[in-house]
Write a protein that holds these residues in place. Structure first.
Motif, PDB file in Angstrom:
ATOM      1  N   ARG A 210       7.613  -1.222 -11.198  1.00  0.00           N
ATOM      2  CA  ARG A 210       6.661  -1.411 -10.108  1.00  0.00           C
ATOM      3  C   ARG A 210       7.261  -0.971  -8.776  1.00  0.00           C
ATOM      4  NH1 ARG A 210       4.344  -7.298  -9.577  1.00  0.00           N
ATOM      5  NH2 ARG A 210       3.459  -6.650 -11.590  1.00  0.00           N
ATOM      6  N   ARG A 211       8.488  -1.394  -8.502  1.00  0.00           N
ATOM      7  CA  ARG A 211       9.131  -1.013  -7.243  1.00  0.00           C
ATOM      8  C   ARG A 211       9.377   0.496  -7.190  1.00  0.00           C
ATOM      9  NH1 ARG A 211      13.703  -5.821  -6.478  1.00  0.00           N
ATOM     10  NH2 ARG A 211      12.201  -7.549  -6.218  1.00  0.00           N
ATOM     11  N   PHE A 212       9.708   1.056  -8.330  1.00  0.00           N
ATOM     12  CA  PHE A 212       9.956   2.503  -8.379  1.00  0.00           C
ATOM     13  C   PHE A 212       8.671   3.262  -8.062  1.00  0.00           C
ATOM     14  CE2 PHE A 212      10.790   6.464 -10.985  1.00  0.00           C
ATOM     15  CZ  PHE A 212      11.735   6.979 -10.115  1.00  0.00           C
ATOM     16  N   TYR A 213       7.543   2.816  -8.626  1.00  0.00           N
ATOM     17  CA  TYR A 213       6.269   3.477  -8.322  1.00  0.00           C
ATOM     18  C   TYR A 213       5.921   3.323  -6.843  1.00  0.00           C
ATOM     19  CZ  TYR A 213       1.397   4.641  -7.903  1.00  0.00           C
ATOM     20  OH  TYR A 213       0.234   5.213  -7.475  1.00  0.00           O
ATOM     21  N   THR A 214       6.083   2.126  -6.305  1.00  0.00           N
ATOM     22  CA  THR A 214       5.762   1.904  -4.895  1.00  0.00           C
ATOM     23  C   THR A 214       6.557   2.832  -3.996  1.00  0.00           C
ATOM     24  OG1 THR A 214       5.183  -0.417  -5.267  1.00  0.00           O
ATOM     25  CG2 THR A 214       5.777   0.216  -3.027  1.00  0.00           C
ATOM     26  N   LEU A 215       7.850   2.944  -4.264  1.00  0.00           N
ATOM     27  CA  LEU A 215       8.703   3.839  -3.480  1.00  0.00           C
ATOM     28  C   LEU A 215       8.231   5.283  -3.600  1.00  0.00           C
ATOM     29  CD1 LEU A 215      11.251   4.406  -1.792  1.00  0.00           C
ATOM     30  CD2 LEU A 215      12.532   4.528  -3.938  1.00  0.00           C
ATOM     31  N   CYS A 216       7.969   5.719  -4.818  1.00  0.00           N
ATOM     32  CA  CYS A 216       7.551   7.100  -5.036  1.00  0.00           C
ATOM     33  C   CYS A 216       6.195   7.388  -4.404  1.00  0.00           C
ATOM     34  CB  CYS A 216       7.509   7.407  -6.536  1.00  0.00           C
ATOM     35  SG  CYS A 216       9.130   7.459  -7.336  1.00  0.00           S
TER      36      CYS A 216
ATOM     37  N   VAL B 254      -2.741   7.840  -1.577  1.00  0.00           N
ATOM     38  CA  VAL B 254      -1.583   7.690  -2.465  1.00  0.00           C
ATOM     39  C   VAL B 254      -0.643   6.611  -1.939  1.00  0.00           C
ATOM     40  CG1 VAL B 254       0.470   8.855  -3.383  1.00  0.00           C
ATOM     41  CG2 VAL B 254      -1.726  10.054  -3.319  1.00  0.00           C
ATOM     42  N   ALA B 255      -0.370   6.635  -0.643  1.00  0.00           N
ATOM     43  CA  ALA B 255       0.496   5.604  -0.062  1.00  0.00           C
ATOM     44  C   ALA B 255      -0.115   4.214  -0.234  1.00  0.00           C
ATOM     45  CB  ALA B 255       0.731   5.907   1.422  1.00  0.00           C
ATOM     46  N   LEU B 256      -1.427   4.122  -0.063  1.00  0.00           N
ATOM     47  CA  LEU B 256      -2.107   2.839  -0.232  1.00  0.00           C
ATOM     48  C   LEU B 256      -1.985   2.328  -1.663  1.00  0.00           C
ATOM     49  CD1 LEU B 256      -3.904   0.621   0.991  1.00  0.00           C
ATOM     50  CD2 LEU B 256      -5.898   2.037   0.385  1.00  0.00           C
ATOM     51  N   SER B 257      -2.033   3.228  -2.647  1.00  0.00           N
ATOM     52  CA  SER B 257      -1.905   2.805  -4.042  1.00  0.00           C
ATOM     53  C   SER B 257      -0.543   2.164  -4.302  1.00  0.00           C
ATOM     54  CB  SER B 257      -2.112   4.002  -4.980  1.00  0.00           C
ATOM     55  OG  SER B 257      -0.985   4.868  -4.982  1.00  0.00           O
ATOM     56  N   GLY B 258       0.496   2.683  -3.649  1.00  0.00           N
ATOM     57  CA  GLY B 258       1.820   2.073  -3.805  1.00  0.00           C
ATOM     58  C   GLY B 258       1.877   0.668  -3.243  1.00  0.00           C
TER      59      GLY B 258
END
Length: 397
Positions: free
Chosen positions: A287-293, A386-390
């Motif tokens: 989850r954190r990896f996706y948020t960062l990406c 995209v940023a909002l999805s993170g």
């Protein structure tokens, strides 16, 4: 069940195919070339939407065919089709023929997607070296990044090659790649794979039905597979659209076609760095990896859509570097989570989600650019989404 497989020779053929297929010399200029021939951004986006529609329809059947018949044969057919695509589009007189060529290219990529990864993973598995997959996959990505960078330099030859010349040269490179594929061996790691040739044609409908049932069972029993597939579509889609429409934005800013290789060149260099970073990190939280990406890709997309050209190139580099690390781990997690007999079929689901996103997104981003008279307008909205999805993923329990 297993037969001896020369893994070193197998990997050499895979790497050789990756090298020549990676020389995608039209990627850096195709939007600008079509625009120069009088096609609007909406029409270009529509042609790409046709590509994603065919890709969507062909993904599962192509993956199932690879699982049931032969992954090597699926890859050889894909190689033949991509050569046909280049030859057809080289002399395309109108939008209809371009859309037809896009459909052939989509069918080719559908045959490769999932199948290529499945063949590589099962080749390692047959040799008892599945743990090396992330390293082999990183090597493949690096080869592709290097050759993509080399291929992008051919935009400097725009005045000499012309529209047809780009695609004829691309057809030659793809032909060499297809020849390398013919030298591959078919990996056999399960009883089902070993008995492929023993089943008569009348049993194929039942086999397809069973494969569908088994694949759906895997998806239901492993929710993480669905999350991986959906998140990868968001990261990959925003990255591709950024590079795609940045070509025309550079033209609007006054840059000549001969310099359109620069974003792709530097993006490929960034992807190499991102892959090396991804090769070395160990995930503790997906989850954190996706948020960062997602945050980094969103920022990159915003820079591409609204910032000056040099900052836009940095935005492309940021997004591509993040994608390099993301794909490496997403692909490994996906392969680890699914069984060999359904591997190509289920990995094809990854590309179906991508196509479902891109079918509306590609013409929509192009249409917003036409409405506002700025090719980057749609990318600004895309970057924010995209940023909002993170952030949304991070806030979920």
């Amino acid at each position: 069940m297993n037969h001896p497989l020369n893994l070193k020779r197998q990997l050499r053929c895979i790497y050789l195919s990756d090298f020549f297929s990676g020389l995608r010399i039209t990627d850096a200029v195709w939007v600008a070339l079509l625009a120069a021939r009088g096609f609007s951004l909406l029409e270009i986006g529509l042609a790409k939407s046709i590509y994603y529609t065919v890709s969507l329809l062909a993904e599962i059947p192509s993956g199932m065919a690879a699982d049931l018949f032969s992954r090597k044969r699926a890859l050889v057919l894909g190689g033949v089709l991509v050569v046909a695509y280049n030859l057809l589009i080289a002399f395309a007189p109108n939008l209809f023929v371009i859309c037809l060529a896009m459909a052939l290219n989509a069918l080719s990529n559908a045959l490769f997607s999932g199948t290529s990864s499945a063949l590589t993973y099962d080749s390692l598995k047959q040799a008892g070296r599945e743990q090396d997959y992330i390293q082999v996959s990183a090597n493949e990505y690096q080869i592709t990044n290097v050759t993509n960078a080399l291929g992008s330099l051919t935009s400097l030859l725009h005045k000499f090659l012309g529209f047809s010349g780009f695609y004829l040269l691309s057809a030659a490179f793809e032909s060499i790649s297809a020849l390398a594929i013919t030298r591959l061996e078919e990996p056999i790691v399960t009883e089902t794979q070993a008995s492929r040739k023993q089943h008569p044609l009348r049993e194929l409908p039942a086999q397809f039905a069973q494969l569908i049932q088994d694949s759906l069972r895997v998806l239901r029993s492993c929710p993480s597979v669905g999350r991986l597939i959906l998140s990868s579509a968001v990261i990959s889609g925003s990255n591709y659209l950024s590079i795609m429409f940045f070509q025309q934005r550079l033209v609007e800013l006054g840059y000549p076609t001969s310099l359109l290789f620069l974003p792709l060149l530097f993006s490929n260099l960034a992807a190499m760095l991102g892959t090396e970073w991804g090769r070395r990190i160990h995930l503790h939280s997906f989850r954190r990896f996706y948020t960062l990406c997602a945050l980094l890709c969103g920022i990159g997309c915003l820079c591409v859509g609204a910032a000056p050209a040099l900052v836009g190139i940095l935005g492309c580099m940021l997004a591509e570097g993040v994608l390099g690390a993301w794909l490496l781990h997403e692909n490994r997690l996906l392969n680890d989570a699914i069984p060999s007999d359904q591997r190509a079929t289920l990995i094809s689901m990854d590309n179906i989600a991508y196509s479902l996103l891109m079918i509306p997104a590609s013409p929509l981003v192009g249409a917003i650019g036409d409405i506002f008279g700025q090719a980057g307008a749609g990318l600004v909205l895309l970057g924010l989404a995209v940023a909002l999805s993170g952030l949304i993923v991070q806030k979920q329990n």
